[in-house]
Design a protein around this motif. Sequence first.
Motif, mmCIF file in Angstrom:
data_model
loop_
_atom_site.group_PDB
_atom_site.id
_atom_site.type_symbol
_atom_site.label_atom_id
_atom_site.label_comp_id
_atom_site.label_asym_id
_atom_site.label_seq_id
_atom_site.Cartn_x
_atom_site.Cartn_y
_atom_site.Cartn_z
ATOM 1 N N MET A 1 0.837 -1.202 0.000
ATOM 2 C CA MET A 1 0.000 0.000 0.000
ATOM 3 C C MET A 1 0.876 1.257 0.000
ATOM 4 S SD MET A 1 -2.869 -1.349 2.689
ATOM 5 C CE MET A 1 -3.678 0.199 3.013
ATOM 6 N N LEU A 2 1.960 1.237 0.798
ATOM 7 C CA LEU A 2 2.845 2.410 0.829
ATOM 8 C C LEU A 2 3.435 2.672 -0.562
ATOM 9 C CD1 LEU A 2 4.694 1.824 4.246
ATOM 10 C CD2 LEU A 2 2.920 3.524 3.755
ATOM 11 N N VAL A 3 3.784 1.589 -1.252
ATOM 12 C CA VAL A 3 4.344 1.756 -2.604
ATOM 13 C C VAL A 3 3.293 2.350 -3.540
ATOM 14 C CG1 VAL A 3 5.223 0.499 -4.620
ATOM 15 C CG2 VAL A 3 6.066 -0.073 -2.332
ATOM 16 N N GLN A 4 2.052 1.836 -3.437
ATOM 17 C CA GLN A 4 0.978 2.375 -4.288
ATOM 18 C C GLN A 4 0.732 3.853 -3.982
ATOM 19 O OE1 GLN A 4 -2.334 -0.274 -3.564
ATOM 20 N NE2 GLN A 4 -1.154 -2.056 -4.242
ATOM 21 N N PHE A 5 0.792 4.207 -2.697
ATOM 22 C CA PHE A 5 0.617 5.622 -2.330
ATOM 23 C C PHE A 5 1.728 6.471 -2.962
ATOM 24 C CE2 PHE A 5 -1.327 4.358 2.087
ATOM 25 C CZ PHE A 5 -2.401 3.794 1.437
ATOM 26 N N ALA A 6 2.957 5.937 -2.900
ATOM 27 C CA ALA A 6 4.100 6.671 -3.450
ATOM 28 C C ALA A 6 3.888 6.927 -4.943
ATOM 29 C CB ALA A 6 5.389 5.880 -3.222
ATOM 30 N N ILE A 7 3.425 5.890 -5.632
ATOM 31 C CA ILE A 7 3.239 6.018 -7.085
ATOM 32 C C ILE A 7 2.104 6.998 -7.398
ATOM 33 C CG2 ILE A 7 2.504 4.745 -9.145
ATOM 34 C CD1 ILE A 7 4.075 2.322 -7.921
ATOM 35 N N MET A 8 1.005 6.897 -6.653
ATOM 36 C CA MET A 8 -0.106 7.832 -6.898
ATOM 37 C C MET A 8 0.315 9.267 -6.578
ATOM 38 S SD MET A 8 -3.660 5.955 -5.825
ATOM 39 C CE MET A 8 -3.320 5.703 -4.085
ATOM 40 N N GLY A 9 1.058 9.436 -5.483
ATOM 41 C CA GLY A 9 1.527 10.765 -5.094
ATOM 42 C C GLY A 9 2.436 11.351 -6.152
#
Lengths: 348, 348
Positions: free
Chosen positions: B163-171
């Motif tokens: 989830m943290l990685v997905q947040f990073a990519i969306m951000g």
Amino acid sequence: MDNLTIALDAMSGDFGPRIVVPAAIQALHHYPNLSIFLVGDIKEVRFFLSKENTKLVTQYQETGRLMVTESTSIITNDMKPSYAIRHSQGSSMRIALELVKNNKAQACVSAGNTGALMGLSKLLLHSLTGIDRPALVATIPALNNQNTVVLDLGANAECDSDMLVQFAIMGEILAKSVLHIENPRVALLNIGEEDIKGLDKIRAAASILKANHQINYIGYLEGNELLTGKTDVLVCDGFVGNVTLKTVEGLIKIFLSSFKMLLGHNSLVMKFLSKWLQRKLVKNFGYLNPGRYNGACLLGLQSIVIKSHGSANQKSFFAAIEQAILAIETNIPEKIANSLSSALPKSE
Amino acid sequence: MDNLTIALDAMSGDFGPRIVVPAAIQALHHYPNLSIFLVGDIKEVRFFLSKENTKLVTQYQETGRLMVTESTSIITNDMKPSYAIRHSQGSSMRIALELVKNNKAQACVSAGNTGALMGLSKLLLHSLTGIDRPALVATIPALNNQNTVVLDLGANAECDSDMLVQFAIMGEILAKSVLHIENPRVALLNIGEEDIKGLDKIRAAASILKANHQINYIGYLEGNELLTGKTDVLVCDGFVGNVTLKTVEGLIKIFLSSFKMLLGHNSLVMKFLSKWLQRKLVKNFGYLNPGRYNGACLLGLQSIVIKSHGSANQKSFFAAIEQAILAIETNIPEKIANSLSSALPKSE
């Protein structure tokens, strides 16, 4: 006042003996009843001692108030705690802690690797009965001249509900016995005020605290209540506590420095005004500056260990030494130990 | 400019229609191309509409720019998300989201229960392919006129490394496409800068981000770097993000109000000076005031959902409506969807 002896991990922090040595001399000067062990690389420590007032240094050494103890290695910040502990023999951190273990010193101050300091302290100095893991605690100034005991500030990145309850109880005892607050309010830091908010471990800790009638548990508080003085003790896990405290420190630095820029002006009147305002600012907000309250106590050990900021300068390392003196004088471990047995939840 | 339609959860937040209704009228006045659904208890909404300029309200209703949609229940803050979702039929939050689902509105704004809003949004509006759970994101002002995209601000109290990685990519996509930053720096919020610091999930996310050459991952940042502009995107779990943001907001409020007290003075010169300084202060620090950047976007959905502070007043709820307008105009969900497939780590 009784004589006090403190062991300093002189190789710790971003600057090592460059700041620990002058801070030690400053403390010896300030506290006539204080003795200090400087634990570090002999050559380096001597080099920085040679930059101090020679007469004073000689006098401190001759009267036995300043002792240099040799160490042969350093625990660095990039070491995993488990690795650091396995390889800790001869390190300045371990030797400083051993001086406390062997009753040569009453407290240890280090600006080193938090995880390693926590692990080594537990190994050498032992936790109090009923405490799983010690917590880093500091007293943070709040509005209206109040203070808030906040823990954990980073000793335990992961915590379970039992640990949070133990932190709450230790914080409550500290607020009572050191801050002299009669019936300290205790709160858990959370992301909402409603019972259902937050993480499982926080909700579980809340249930246990609610049922403990010795604790004046007032519920959850959110981040925006941190400095409002709505509670005397604020409990959180070490990850959140560390991020939160550093956020506060960072913001205050930005505020103070932006303010200087804002007031930067060329006319004489403005220069005068700017100076006046800066004095007022420092008087009113300076207390929040990291250096002022540097030195978090590793609470829950049988002895006193103070963790200084890694980035501490001389002034703030001196503040950490003062925290150690306060902890010795108020006899924190004994007070916690005495109150713990009645306050801890009974195991079934 | 194209016509925009937004559905407002009029019963949400600490004040419900008392502030949502006037904020809606203010928005209709400000944005001639805007239409609004006010979803709530008909009687209450009408009552607060009757307190507004009657001529304007009638005009907005007659031209179809203001529509009142009836709801029969409210999801309160003390409801568990799972319970709230099971009992959401007829609630103002659900009906507002259904207006988006049925293409009657392009965005929904609610100041209600974050967990319920997150769950219902996922259920009704669906996540983008590759996103496990949407995150609350806001753009926080930093030093030197920079901005930092911070997520998650509280949608997911518990997160794993994926989830943290997905947040990073969306951000990162948001920083590129909305803030127009060419090669956005991405950092993880942690309690130390060294690789070994922090929680397992953060270290695991760091490894994945390091290996992703499409992301300009710069490492860990600590809490004190939050507003320094050292990164364009800062990623953390929802618990830490929420506590941190609220800490910042609380501190700024304390600062601004303490400053007013500090300058409280009776002489005319001081009164004048104090006014002047307050104007400077608001100009320089007011941007950090919660109300100014109210409205966090639930990023990772196929549609636009904006979460307002529960304690929002009219001004800040209006700011949340403006966030919705910005999200529609910049077409955030489509931009994220288009870039996601190439940026997400390939599953083996």
